[in-house]
Design a protein around this motif. Sequence first.
Motif, PDB file in Angstrom:
ATOM      1  N   VAL A  90     -59.503  29.897 -23.781  1.00  0.00           N
ATOM      2  CA  VAL A  90     -59.693  30.035 -22.349  1.00  0.00           C
ATOM      3  C   VAL A  90     -60.352  28.734 -21.898  1.00  0.00           C
ATOM      4  CG1 VAL A  90     -60.811  31.277 -20.467  1.00  0.00           C
ATOM      5  CG2 VAL A  90     -59.975  32.521 -22.467  1.00  0.00           C
ATOM      6  N   THR A  95     -59.157  31.144 -16.298  1.00  0.00           N
ATOM      7  CA  THR A  95     -59.634  32.514 -16.414  1.00  0.00           C
ATOM      8  C   THR A  95     -58.829  33.332 -17.406  1.00  0.00           C
ATOM      9  OG1 THR A  95     -58.237  33.124 -14.547  1.00  0.00           O
ATOM     10  CG2 THR A  95     -60.545  32.600 -14.067  1.00  0.00           C
ATOM     11  N   TYR A  96     -57.839  32.729 -18.060  1.00  0.00           N
ATOM     12  CA  TYR A  96     -57.082  33.486 -19.046  1.00  0.00           C
ATOM     13  C   TYR A  96     -56.675  32.565 -20.189  1.00  0.00           C
ATOM     14  CZ  TYR A  96     -53.339  31.621 -16.055  1.00  0.00           C
ATOM     15  OH  TYR A  96     -52.545  30.811 -15.309  1.00  0.00           O
ATOM     16  N   PHE A  99     -52.039  29.843 -25.243  1.00  0.00           N
ATOM     17  CA  PHE A  99     -51.722  29.910 -26.664  1.00  0.00           C
ATOM     18  C   PHE A  99     -51.056  28.638 -27.158  1.00  0.00           C
ATOM     19  CE2 PHE A  99     -52.335  34.327 -28.081  1.00  0.00           C
ATOM     20  CZ  PHE A  99     -52.637  34.934 -26.874  1.00  0.00           C
ATOM     21  N   GLY A 100     -51.321  28.312 -28.428  1.00  0.00           N
ATOM     22  CA  GLY A 100     -50.545  27.292 -29.096  1.00  0.00           C
ATOM     23  C   GLY A 100     -49.234  27.883 -29.599  1.00  0.00           C
ATOM     24  N   THR A 101     -48.392  27.033 -30.167  1.00  0.00           N
ATOM     25  CA  THR A 101     -47.090  27.495 -30.631  1.00  0.00           C
ATOM     26  C   THR A 101     -47.148  28.058 -32.053  1.00  0.00           C
ATOM     27  OG1 THR A 101     -46.546  25.244 -31.263  1.00  0.00           O
ATOM     28  CG2 THR A 101     -45.743  25.994 -29.131  1.00  0.00           C
TER      29      THR A 101
ATOM     30  N   TYR B  35     -46.836  38.728 -21.317  1.00  0.00           N
ATOM     31  CA  TYR B  35     -46.457  37.428 -21.859  1.00  0.00           C
ATOM     32  C   TYR B  35     -44.976  37.442 -22.224  1.00  0.00           C
ATOM     33  CZ  TYR B  35     -51.486  36.803 -22.978  1.00  0.00           C
ATOM     34  OH  TYR B  35     -52.855  36.698 -22.933  1.00  0.00           O
ATOM     35  N   GLN B  37     -42.509  35.284 -25.128  1.00  0.00           N
ATOM     36  CA  GLN B  37     -42.596  34.403 -26.280  1.00  0.00           C
ATOM     37  C   GLN B  37     -41.223  33.823 -26.575  1.00  0.00           C
ATOM     38  OE1 GLN B  37     -43.738  36.105 -30.137  1.00  0.00           O
ATOM     39  NE2 GLN B  37     -44.916  34.252 -30.580  1.00  0.00           N
ATOM     40  N   GLY B  40     -40.728  27.449 -29.609  1.00  0.00           N
ATOM     41  CA  GLY B  40     -41.136  26.151 -29.087  1.00  0.00           C
ATOM     42  C   GLY B  40     -42.152  26.230 -27.962  1.00  0.00           C
ATOM     43  N   HIS B  41     -42.359  27.419 -27.422  1.00  0.00           N
ATOM     44  CA  HIS B  41     -43.304  27.563 -26.305  1.00  0.00           C
ATOM     45  C   HIS B  41     -44.486  28.470 -26.637  1.00  0.00           C
ATOM     46  CE1 HIS B  41     -41.090  25.439 -23.163  1.00  0.00           C
ATOM     47  NE2 HIS B  41     -39.994  25.964 -23.668  1.00  0.00           N
ATOM     48  N   GLY B  42     -44.385  29.223 -27.660  1.00  0.00           N
ATOM     49  CA  GLY B  42     -45.452  30.163 -27.955  1.00  0.00           C
ATOM     50  C   GLY B  42     -45.510  31.265 -26.908  1.00  0.00           C
ATOM     51  N   LEU B  43     -46.668  31.853 -26.756  1.00  0.00           N
ATOM     52  CA  LEU B  43     -46.874  32.921 -25.777  1.00  0.00           C
ATOM     53  C   LEU B  43     -47.275  32.318 -24.444  1.00  0.00           C
ATOM     54  CD1 LEU B  43     -48.856  35.413 -27.982  1.00  0.00           C
ATOM     55  CD2 LEU B  43     -46.877  36.052 -26.636  1.00  0.00           C
ATOM     56  N   GLY B  58     -49.826  34.439 -13.574  1.00  0.00           N
ATOM     57  CA  GLY B  58     -50.186  33.636 -14.728  1.00  0.00           C
ATOM     58  C   GLY B  58     -49.548  32.263 -14.629  1.00  0.00           C
ATOM     59  N   ASP B  59     -49.175  31.718 -15.768  1.00  0.00           N
ATOM     60  CA  ASP B  59     -48.622  30.362 -15.787  1.00  0.00           C
ATOM     61  C   ASP B  59     -47.155  30.292 -15.356  1.00  0.00           C
ATOM     62  OD1 ASP B  59     -50.563  29.507 -18.710  1.00  0.00           O
ATOM     63  OD2 ASP B  59     -50.904  29.000 -16.610  1.00  0.00           O
ATOM     64  N   PHE B  90     -44.294  40.595 -24.426  1.00  0.00           N
ATOM     65  CA  PHE B  90     -45.427  41.327 -24.974  1.00  0.00           C
ATOM     66  C   PHE B  90     -46.379  41.720 -23.858  1.00  0.00           C
ATOM     67  CE2 PHE B  90     -44.976  41.067 -29.516  1.00  0.00           C
ATOM     68  CZ  PHE B  90     -44.179  39.943 -29.723  1.00  0.00           C
ATOM     69  N   GLY B  98     -60.169  37.243 -20.464  1.00  0.00           N
ATOM     70  CA  GLY B  98     -60.236  36.014 -21.223  1.00  0.00           C
ATOM     71  C   GLY B  98     -61.263  36.001 -22.321  1.00  0.00           C
ATOM     72  N   GLN B 102     -57.829  40.937 -27.425  1.00  0.00           N
ATOM     73  CA  GLN B 102     -56.674  41.541 -26.794  1.00  0.00           C
ATOM     74  C   GLN B 102     -55.904  42.372 -27.803  1.00  0.00           C
ATOM     75  OE1 GLN B 102     -54.162  39.076 -24.353  1.00  0.00           O
ATOM     76  NE2 GLN B 102     -55.853  37.749 -23.780  1.00  0.00           N
ATOM     77  N   PHE B 104     -52.273  43.971 -28.501  1.00  0.00           N
ATOM     78  CA  PHE B 104     -50.902  43.733 -28.082  1.00  0.00           C
ATOM     79  C   PHE B 104     -50.001  44.930 -28.359  1.00  0.00           C
ATOM     80  CE2 PHE B 104     -50.483  39.310 -26.800  1.00  0.00           C
ATOM     81  CZ  PHE B 104     -51.683  38.777 -27.220  1.00  0.00           C
ATOM     82  N   PRO B 106     -45.960  46.256 -29.132  1.00  0.00           N
ATOM     83  CA  PRO B 106     -45.017  45.830 -30.168  1.00  0.00           C
ATOM     84  C   PRO B 106     -43.955  44.855 -29.688  1.00  0.00           C
ATOM     85  CG  PRO B 106     -44.450  48.003 -29.386  1.00  0.00           C
ATOM     86  CD  PRO B 106     -45.730  47.648 -28.711  1.00  0.00           C
TER      87      PRO B 106
END
Lengths: 109, 113
Positions: A90, A95-96, A99-101, B35, B37, B40-43, B58-59, B90, B98, B102, B104, B106
């Motif tokens: 974070v 605020t959230y 993640f990495g790959t 999220y 997934q 190459g990008h992850g979550l 979110g993003d 997910f 944050g 968390q 998750f 399935p």
Amino acid sequence: GQQVQQSPASLVLQEGENAELQCNFSSTATQLQWFYQSPGGSLVSLLSNPSGTKHTGRLTSTTVTKERRSSLHISSSQTTDSGTYLCAIVPNSGTYQRFGTGTKLQVVP
Amino acid sequence: EAAVTQSPRNKVAVTGGKVTLSCNQTNNHNNMYWYRQDTGHGLRLIHYSYGAGSTEKGDIPDGYKASRPSQENFSLILELATPSQTSVYFCASGDALGEDTQYFGPGTRLLVL
């Protein structure tokens, strides 16, 4: 760009060897967590370690906040450790979690 | 142990169709997340919620809506599905935004043709 970078991308070990996974992040972070994703896809939190060193079982995480990096050490690896290890932060400005790959670990007998 | 369930687990949709992914948690967590997934990008976080009635971007929220009608349920809605939304989705829940562990679900595999 990617805020969280993990290395190596993949790793193959013999059972019993130790693993060292790295997580580098581009912004200062208030929180840092390591997650495990099984080959089947299920995700679980391993530990939260925003700074310092934390142990749980065969896992040791060391986070150096000023250097924006964290490591996850897995000792005496087992075939059941195979899967993907994800690092998430974070950011101070956020605020959230981001993640990495991930690092894909395969432990062979 | 926290329990987060998702439905459906697999879905095939047509381009332009409406898709609703559902998530239920039984641990009275305030916060819930969606999220996707991709290799190459992850979550990546699409939407999240602080509690019933709240949704936040979110993003990568474009092309998605979210709905939190109750503490337990959080839905992700694709009004006009596109092939680029083919992914694994997910849902997660947690106590403090944050800062929590968390839990998750399935995952849901969505294929948009």
